[in-house]
Write an enzyme that holds these catalytic residues in place. Sequence first.
Site, short mmCIF file in Angstrom:
data_model
loop_
_atom_site.label_atom_id
_atom_site.label_comp_id
_atom_site.label_asym_id
_atom_site.label_seq_id
_atom_site.Cartn_x
_atom_site.Cartn_y
_atom_site.Cartn_z
N THR A 1 49.50 49.22 30.41
CA THR A 1 49.65 48.81 29.01
C THR A 1 50.66 49.68 28.25
O THR A 1 50.86 50.86 28.59
CB THR A 1 48.27 48.93 28.30
N ASP A 2 51.24 49.11 27.20
CA ASP A 2 52.16 49.90 26.35
C ASP A 2 51.40 50.93 25.52
O ASP A 2 52.00 51.84 24.94
CB ASP A 2 52.97 48.97 25.42
N LYS B 1 43.86 54.49 30.77
CA LYS B 1 44.98 53.79 31.42
C LYS B 1 46.13 54.77 31.68
O LYS B 1 46.78 54.70 32.73
CB LYS B 1 45.47 52.62 30.55
N TYR C 1 40.23 54.09 25.77
CA TYR C 1 40.83 53.06 26.65
C TYR C 1 42.24 53.46 27.05
O TYR C 1 42.57 53.51 28.25
CB TYR C 1 40.85 51.69 25.94
P1 NAD Z 1 39.83 41.57 30.83
O1 NAD Z 1 38.88 42.51 30.18
O2 NAD Z 1 39.96 40.17 30.30
O3 NAD Z 1 39.46 41.42 32.38
C1 NAD Z 1 39.12 42.52 33.18
C2 NAD Z 1 38.53 41.99 34.48
O4 NAD Z 1 38.24 43.13 35.31
C3 NAD Z 1 37.22 41.22 34.31
O5 NAD Z 1 37.21 40.06 35.11
C4 NAD Z 1 36.14 42.20 34.77
O6 NAD Z 1 35.00 41.56 35.33
C5 NAD Z 1 36.92 42.98 35.84
N1 NAD Z 1 36.36 44.32 36.06
C6 NAD Z 1 35.99 45.23 35.13
N2 NAD Z 1 35.50 46.33 35.71
C7 NAD Z 1 35.58 46.12 37.06
C8 NAD Z 1 35.23 46.89 38.20
N3 NAD Z 1 34.69 48.11 38.08
N4 NAD Z 1 35.47 46.36 39.43
C9 NAD Z 1 35.99 45.12 39.56
N5 NAD Z 1 36.32 44.34 38.51
C10 NAD Z 1 36.11 44.83 37.28
O7 NAD Z 1 41.22 42.32 30.84
P2 NAD Z 1 42.71 41.74 30.67
O8 NAD Z 1 43.03 41.63 29.24
O9 NAD Z 1 42.86 40.58 31.56
O10 NAD Z 1 43.55 42.98 31.25
C11 NAD Z 1 43.87 43.04 32.63
C12 NAD Z 1 44.73 44.26 32.87
O11 NAD Z 1 45.93 44.18 32.13
C13 NAD Z 1 44.08 45.58 32.46
O12 NAD Z 1 44.40 46.56 33.42
C14 NAD Z 1 44.72 45.89 31.12
O13 NAD Z 1 44.74 47.29 30.90
C15 NAD Z 1 46.10 45.34 31.33
N6 NAD Z 1 46.81 44.91 30.11
C16 NAD Z 1 46.21 44.05 29.24
C17 NAD Z 1 46.93 43.60 28.13
C18 NAD Z 1 46.33 42.61 27.13
O14 NAD Z 1 46.96 42.31 26.15
N7 NAD Z 1 45.14 42.09 27.37
C19 NAD Z 1 48.24 44.05 27.93
C20 NAD Z 1 48.80 44.94 28.84
C21 NAD Z 1 48.09 45.36 29.94
O1 DAU Z 2 49.10 46.52 23.79
C1 DAU Z 2 48.41 46.08 24.92
C2 DAU Z 2 46.92 46.11 24.65
O2 DAU Z 2 46.64 45.01 23.78
C3 DAU Z 2 46.08 46.00 25.91
O3 DAU Z 2 46.27 47.17 26.69
C4 DAU Z 2 44.59 45.87 25.58
O4 DAU Z 2 43.85 45.66 26.77
C5 DAU Z 2 44.41 44.69 24.66
O5 DAU Z 2 43.05 44.60 24.26
C6 DAU Z 2 45.30 44.83 23.42
O6 DAU Z 2 44.85 45.94 22.61
P1 DAU Z 2 44.73 45.84 21.02
O7 DAU Z 2 43.75 46.83 20.56
O8 DAU Z 2 46.09 45.82 20.40
O9 DAU Z 2 44.16 44.31 20.92
P2 DAU Z 2 43.03 43.65 20.00
O10 DAU Z 2 43.05 42.19 20.35
O11 DAU Z 2 41.73 44.34 20.09
O12 DAU Z 2 43.58 43.84 18.53
C7 DAU Z 2 44.89 43.42 18.15
C8 DAU Z 2 45.13 43.88 16.73
O13 DAU Z 2 44.26 43.14 15.84
C9 DAU Z 2 44.81 45.33 16.49
O14 DAU Z 2 45.74 45.85 15.54
C10 DAU Z 2 43.41 45.32 15.90
C11 DAU Z 2 43.39 44.03 15.10
N1 DAU Z 2 42.10 43.34 14.97
C12 DAU Z 2 41.35 43.13 16.10
C13 DAU Z 2 40.15 42.45 16.01
C14 DAU Z 2 39.31 42.21 17.25
C15 DAU Z 2 41.69 42.85 13.72
O15 DAU Z 2 42.39 43.03 12.70
N2 DAU Z 2 40.53 42.16 13.64
C16 DAU Z 2 39.72 41.93 14.74
O16 DAU Z 2 38.66 41.28 14.60
#
Ligand code: NAD
Ligand code: DAU
Length: 335
Positions: A120-121, A151, A147
Amino acid sequence: MKVLVTGGAGFIGSNFVHRTLATRPDAEVTVLDALTYAGSTTSLDGVLERIRFVEGDVADAEVVDPLVAGSDVVVHFAAESHNDNSLADPSPFIRTNLVGTFTLLEAARKHDVRYHHVSTDEVYGDLELDDPKKFTEDTPYTPSSPYSASKAGSDHLVRAWVRSFGLRATLSNCSNNYGPRQHVEKFIPRQVTNVLDGVRPKLYGDGLNVRDWIHVDDHNDAVWTVVERGRAGETYLIGANGEMNNRDVIALILELMGQEPDAYDHVTDRAGHDRRYAIEAGKLRQELGWTPRYETFRDGLAATIDWYREHEEWWRPAKETTEAKYARTQQVLAR
Ligand code: NAD
Ligand code: DAU
């Protein structure tokens, strides 16, 4: 190619599996996922019969070792991924994100298997709103939350395994993803499903925090680009110039859903809330030739809203418990 996808029942991992089967028909996909609250096999509906699904923990070496041994490449998505949860209880973040990554690295080293680390960034901390700079691969690590710190630690483990043991590994650090099958705890799905439920969206603090949005398919295409063409030991930032503040995102959601653009509530801010993320993805674009396909956030967001409208059976089971968790968090923050 035999691909082991960890976290393939989560948001990005399941979209990666769907996209892989659509674009690479010869890929043999195994998913390893613990099916935590964030994972569901319903996210693999339509492809489950074409893959091998293993329910298990990435921190369990007995499960991980034979799966890695039988793979040509590991793409590691599995993680605890939500900042708010890491503030309430950091412990699963340490186990899954650090011990889980360590366990996979040891197996990949032992069996000399190519490894790609999805990160992640947020490892780079945050930027001021008026800072002309964006994150690059050279930005120092300054994570803010449990978190992002977990990472960041996992990224350091990968680099150490490359340098000390010659592991064939690459890393990618991406900005905020949006798209189908994202858990309703996350910002965009939470607000979209709130509006569908007739509830006003919830904006943390002043709502001026900026995120750099990218469609999940663009992220996953970039991951494949790095897996296939990235240089071992290198890190590639993934982003699509999608900076927008949270107020504007909510206003756009409301407009696309036929509501007044100011029909939302401000709630108590997240502790340690990062102000702004912004990615400079020049290395990925110039060195590996990747470009995003989604041209406008508005179009991608409209398609995502339609997906949630049409898939209530997918998100409904998690909605009530998620909102109950948020209500408890707000009570704690208000004390
Ligand atoms: P998510 O929470 O939607 O999914 C995570 C998955 O991992 C789930 O299916 C969960 O069951 C599984 N998991 C959790 N713990 C586990 C364990 N101990 N063993 C096996 N499986 C396990 O997450 P996401 O948003 O899809 O993120 C996926 C990856 O991408 C993460 O590594 C996250 O840091 C990275 N990432 C996410 C974002 C974003 O915007 N969501 C951005 C950049 C990077
Ligand atoms: O930048 C990459 C990351 O983006 C990933 O590594 C994380 O896994 C992913 O969850 C996400 O992190 P953020 O904390 O940025 O995402 P989130 O969706 O929780 O929140 C996005 C923005 O919105 C943040 O500034 C918090 C705000 N927010 C979030 C929620 C849930 C609100 O204002 N209201 C809300 O109810």
